[in-house]
Motif scaffolding. Structure first.
Motif, PDB file in Angstrom:
ATOM      1  N   TYR A 108       0.839  -1.192   0.000  1.00 27.13           N
ATOM      2  CA  TYR A 108       0.000   0.000   0.000  1.00 27.13           C
ATOM      3  C   TYR A 108       0.878   1.247   0.000  1.00 27.13           C
ATOM      4  CZ  TYR A 108      -4.074  -2.901   0.944  1.00 27.13           C
ATOM      5  OH  TYR A 108      -5.079  -3.837   0.859  1.00 27.13           O
ATOM      6  N   THR A 109       0.454   2.243  -0.787  1.00 31.31           N
ATOM      7  CA  THR A 109       1.260   3.455  -0.960  1.00 31.31           C
ATOM      8  C   THR A 109       0.706   4.644  -0.192  1.00 31.31           C
ATOM      9  OG1 THR A 109      -0.026   4.065  -2.928  1.00 31.31           O
ATOM     10  CG2 THR A 109       1.957   2.709  -3.261  1.00 31.31           C
ATOM     11  N   GLY A 110      -0.358   4.447   0.579  1.00 29.38           N
ATOM     12  CA  GLY A 110      -1.048   5.557   1.230  1.00 29.38           C
ATOM     13  C   GLY A 110      -0.171   6.316   2.208  1.00 29.38           C
ATOM     14  N   SER A 111      -0.331   7.639   2.225  1.00 34.90           N
ATOM     15  CA  SER A 111       0.363   8.489   3.186  1.00 34.90           C
ATOM     16  C   SER A 111      -0.608   9.555   3.685  1.00 34.90           C
ATOM     17  CB  SER A 111       1.595   9.146   2.558  1.00 34.90           C
ATOM     18  OG  SER A 111       1.219  10.028   1.513  1.00 34.90           O
ATOM     19  N   VAL A 112      -0.424   9.948   4.920  1.00 36.43           N
ATOM     20  CA  VAL A 112      -1.277  10.945   5.561  1.00 36.43           C
ATOM     21  C   VAL A 112      -0.382  12.014   6.169  1.00 36.43           C
ATOM     22  CG1 VAL A 112      -2.976  11.388   7.371  1.00 36.43           C
ATOM     23  CG2 VAL A 112      -3.076   9.251   6.068  1.00 36.43           C
ATOM     24  N   ASP A 113      -0.663  13.278   5.836  1.00 32.47           N
ATOM     25  CA  ASP A 113       0.056  14.415   6.413  1.00 32.47           C
ATOM     26  C   ASP A 113      -0.990  15.273   7.111  1.00 32.47           C
ATOM     27  OD1 ASP A 113       1.769  16.449   7.083  1.00 32.47           O
ATOM     28  OD2 ASP A 113       1.936  17.269   5.062  1.00 32.47           O
ATOM     29  N   VAL A 154      -6.933  16.745  10.653  1.00 35.69           N
ATOM     30  CA  VAL A 154      -7.077  17.664   9.528  1.00 35.69           C
ATOM     31  C   VAL A 154      -5.800  17.633   8.688  1.00 35.69           C
ATOM     32  CG1 VAL A 154      -7.482  20.062   8.838  1.00 35.69           C
ATOM     33  CG2 VAL A 154      -8.569  19.160  10.913  1.00 35.69           C
ATOM     34  N   GLY A 155      -5.935  17.447   7.384  1.00 38.15           N
ATOM     35  CA  GLY A 155      -4.755  17.475   6.527  1.00 38.15           C
ATOM     36  C   GLY A 155      -5.006  16.785   5.203  1.00 38.15           C
ATOM     37  N   ASN A 156      -3.936  16.301   4.599  1.00 33.49           N
ATOM     38  CA  ASN A 156      -3.993  15.705   3.267  1.00 33.49           C
ATOM     39  C   ASN A 156      -3.633  14.227   3.313  1.00 33.49           C
ATOM     40  OD1 ASN A 156      -4.484  18.277   1.895  1.00 33.49           O
ATOM     41  ND2 ASN A 156      -2.355  18.757   2.416  1.00 33.49           N
ATOM     42  N   ALA A 157      -4.199  13.484   2.362  1.00 32.90           N
ATOM     43  CA  ALA A 157      -3.890  12.061   2.239  1.00 32.90           C
ATOM     44  C   ALA A 157      -3.894  11.689   0.762  1.00 32.90           C
ATOM     45  CB  ALA A 157      -4.902  11.218   3.011  1.00 32.90           C
ATOM     46  N   ARG A 158      -3.115  10.682   0.427  1.00 32.73           N
ATOM     47  CA  ARG A 158      -3.086  10.221  -0.957  1.00 32.73           C
ATOM     48  C   ARG A 158      -2.554   8.796  -1.005  1.00 32.73           C
ATOM     49  NH1 ARG A 158       2.066  13.545  -3.579  1.00 32.73           N
ATOM     50  NH2 ARG A 158       3.663  12.717  -2.172  1.00 32.73           N
ATOM     51  N   GLY A 159      -2.796   8.149  -2.138  1.00 33.82           N
ATOM     52  CA  GLY A 159      -2.274   6.811  -2.341  1.00 33.82           C
ATOM     53  C   GLY A 159      -3.300   5.729  -2.055  1.00 33.82           C
ATOM     54  N   ARG A 160      -2.833   4.499  -2.080  1.00 34.53           N
ATOM     55  CA  ARG A 160      -3.673   3.314  -1.855  1.00 34.53           C
ATOM     56  C   ARG A 160      -3.570   2.864  -0.397  1.00 34.53           C
ATOM     57  NH1 ARG A 160      -1.443  -0.739  -3.783  1.00 34.53           N
ATOM     58  NH2 ARG A 160      -3.264  -2.113  -3.653  1.00 34.53           N
ATOM     59  N   PHE A 161      -4.739   2.613   0.205  1.00 32.38           N
ATOM     60  CA  PHE A 161      -4.788   2.222   1.607  1.00 32.38           C
ATOM     61  C   PHE A 161      -5.485   0.882   1.762  1.00 32.38           C
ATOM     62  CE2 PHE A 161      -4.528   6.840   1.758  1.00 32.38           C
ATOM     63  CZ  PHE A 161      -3.687   7.086   2.832  1.00 32.38           C
ATOM     64  N   GLY A 162      -5.155   0.206   2.846  1.00 31.45           N
ATOM     65  CA  GLY A 162      -5.909  -0.973   3.244  1.00 31.45           C
ATOM     66  C   GLY A 162      -7.118  -0.574   4.064  1.00 31.45           C
ATOM     67  N   SER A 188      -2.239   3.463   9.834  1.00 30.14           N
ATOM     68  CA  SER A 188      -1.653   3.953  11.083  1.00 30.14           C
ATOM     69  C   SER A 188      -0.466   4.847  10.740  1.00 30.14           C
ATOM     70  CB  SER A 188      -1.208   2.776  11.963  1.00 30.14           C
ATOM     71  OG  SER A 188      -0.697   3.229  13.189  1.00 30.14           O
ATOM     72  N   PRO A 189      -0.764   6.099  10.313  1.00 30.17           N
ATOM     73  CA  PRO A 189       0.321   6.985   9.877  1.00 30.17           C
ATOM     74  C   PRO A 189       1.308   7.317  10.980  1.00 30.17           C
ATOM     75  CG  PRO A 189      -1.793   8.151  10.020  1.00 30.17           C
ATOM     76  CD  PRO A 189      -2.093   6.701  10.180  1.00 30.17           C
ATOM     77  N   ASP A 190       0.870   7.313  12.217  1.00 27.41           N
ATOM     78  CA  ASP A 190       1.739   7.373  13.386  1.00 27.41           C
ATOM     79  C   ASP A 190       1.364   6.209  14.288  1.00 27.41           C
ATOM     80  OD1 ASP A 190       3.551   9.588  13.157  1.00 27.41           O
ATOM     81  OD2 ASP A 190       1.834  10.929  13.325  1.00 27.41           O
ATOM     82  N   THR A 244     -12.970  12.443  10.307  1.00 21.85           N
ATOM     83  CA  THR A 244     -11.723  13.135  10.000  1.00 21.85           C
ATOM     84  C   THR A 244     -11.997  14.224   8.964  1.00 21.85           C
ATOM     85  OG1 THR A 244     -11.137  11.632   8.198  1.00 21.85           O
ATOM     86  CG2 THR A 244     -10.377  11.037  10.414  1.00 21.85           C
ATOM     87  N   GLU A 245     -11.057  15.122   8.804  1.00 26.77           N
ATOM     88  CA  GLU A 245     -11.125  16.154   7.768  1.00 26.77           C
ATOM     89  C   GLU A 245      -9.901  16.007   6.862  1.00 26.77           C
ATOM     90  OE1 GLU A 245     -11.702  19.994   9.536  1.00 26.77           O
ATOM     91  OE2 GLU A 245     -13.488  19.361  10.659  1.00 26.77           O
ATOM     92  N   LEU A 246      -9.801  14.825   6.253  1.00 28.78           N
ATOM     93  CA  LEU A 246      -8.691  14.533   5.353  1.00 28.78           C
ATOM     94  C   LEU A 246      -9.100  14.855   3.917  1.00 28.78           C
ATOM     95  CD1 LEU A 246      -7.485  11.100   6.805  1.00 28.78           C
ATOM     96  CD2 LEU A 246      -6.469  13.360   7.154  1.00 28.78           C
ATOM     97  N   ARG A 247      -8.232  15.516   3.199  1.00 29.84           N
ATOM     98  CA  ARG A 247      -8.475  15.878   1.799  1.00 29.84           C
ATOM     99  C   ARG A 247      -7.674  14.935   0.903  1.00 29.84           C
ATOM    100  NH1 ARG A 247      -7.684  20.521   4.723  1.00 29.84           N
ATOM    101  NH2 ARG A 247      -5.454  20.483   4.197  1.00 29.84           N
ATOM    102  N   PHE A 248      -8.375  14.253   0.022  1.00 30.36           N
ATOM    103  CA  PHE A 248      -7.756  13.337  -0.933  1.00 30.36           C
ATOM    104  C   PHE A 248      -7.768  13.977  -2.319  1.00 30.36           C
ATOM    105  CE2 PHE A 248      -8.938  10.507   2.447  1.00 30.36           C
ATOM    106  CZ  PHE A 248      -7.993   9.494   2.428  1.00 30.36           C
ATOM    107  N   ARG A 249      -6.632  13.999  -2.964  1.00 29.14           N
ATOM    108  CA  ARG A 249      -6.559  14.527  -4.340  1.00 29.14           C
ATOM    109  C   ARG A 249      -6.540  13.359  -5.313  1.00 29.14           C
ATOM    110  NH1 ARG A 249      -2.160  19.516  -3.616  1.00 29.14           N
ATOM    111  NH2 ARG A 249      -3.399  20.710  -2.099  1.00 29.14           N
TER     112      ARG A 249
END
Length: 238
Positions: free
Chosen positions: A14-19, A98-106, A110-112, A139-144
C-alpha cells in the motif's frame, strides 16, 4: 485472553500516506518546576472532543510549550468535554484529524503508531461482530484522487500498563507535578495482566500510550473479514 500490538503493515505494497494534525491540542510543558523537564507527549488523542464551546480557541491551535500553570489552566477548560476514561497529557491532540492524504490504503491505516484510522465499511463490519470499545470519529482529510476512502479515526482510551518486570529495576517514579514518566519503551514489552480491561477489545497503554493493544477477538474478526493494513504482534502478559 491473548493480546496483540497493532502496527502499520507495509508488506502488502500500500502506498497511502497521511500528512495531518489534530484540529486542536494542549501545549507542552516548559521547564516543569519539579523535574525541570520541557516535554510534550502527544500520543493521547481524543478526536471526538469538540472545543467549539471554548471561548479562547486560539490557545489550542498552536503547538508550543508553556509554563505548567498555563498548561493546567487549559486542561481545566478541556476536561469537562472529554469522554469518560480520558487522561490528559502535554501535547494531547483534540478534535478531528485535519490534513492531506493520498495513495492506496488498506482497511486500516496507522500513519503514526498512536493513530489508528479505519475505513467506514470496515468499522461497520467490526461493530456487527460485536467487538467492544470501538468508536469511530470523523476526520477532515483531503484526498486529491478519485475513489478516495472514507476514513474514521478510532478513539482509543488509555487502559492497562506494562509489567514492572520489563522495566529497569531502578528508575525514578513519575514526576509529582507534571507526571512525566521518563522511560523509553522497552524492547520486550510485557503487559501487567491485572491492569488490562475486560470490557473492550481495543485500548492503548496508560504508561506507554503510543502502544495500541487489541484482543484476540479483534484479531480473529479482522482476519475472518479480510481487513488489512495493519499487523498484529503478540504481547505476553504476567
Amino acid at each position: 485472553m491473548h493480546h496483540f500490538r497493532i502496527k502499520q503493515d507495509r508488506s502488502l505494497g500500500y502506498t497511502g500516506s497521511v500528512d495531518a494534525v489534530h484540529k486542536w491540542g494542549l501545549p507542552g510543558i516548559f521547564k516543569c518546576p519539579a523535574c525541570k523537564a520541557t516535554w510534550s507527549g502527544g500520543s493521547k488523542v481524543y478526536p471526538s472532543v469538540d472545543l467549539s464551546p471554548v471561548l479562547s480557541l486560539a490557545d489550542f491551535e498552536e503547538a508550543r510549550a508553556e509554563p505548567i500553570e498555563e498548561y493546567e489552566r487549559l486542561c481545566a477548560l478541556v476536561r469537562p468535554l472529554l469522554p469518560p476514561g480520558a487522561v490528559l497529557q502535554p501535547g494531547a491532540g483534540l478534535g478531528p484529524l485535519v490534513g492531506n492524504a493520498r495513495g492506496r490504503f488498506g482497511s486500516f491505516a496507522s500513519p503514526d503508531p498512536w493513530w489508528l484510522l479505519v475505513q467506514r465499511e470496515a468499522l461497520e463490519k467490526l461493530e456487527a461482530e460485536g467487538l467492544r470499545g470501538l468508536k469511530g470519529c470523523r476526520t477532515e482529510l483531503r484526498f486529491r484522487q478519485r475513489n478516495s476512502p472514507e476514513f474514521l479515526e478510532l478513539e482509543i482510551l488509555p487502559q492497562g500498563r506494562t509489567h514492572p518486570d520489563c522495566l529497569p529495576s531502578h528508575h525514578d517514579p513519575p514526576c509529582s507535578r507534571c507526571l512525566r514518566f521518563g522511560l523509553s519503551l522497552p524492547d520486550d514489552l510485557l503487559l501487567d495482566a491485572s491492569t488490562l480491561p475486560n470490557d473492550r477489545d481495543l485500548f492503548r497503554l496508560e504508561d506507554f500510550s503510543g502502544v495500541i493493544v487489541c484482543t484476540e477477538r479483534f484479531v480473529d474478526a479482522c482476519q475472518r473479514l479480510g481487513l488489512d493494513g495493519v499487523a498484529f504482534l503478540p504481547l505476553p502478559s504476567k
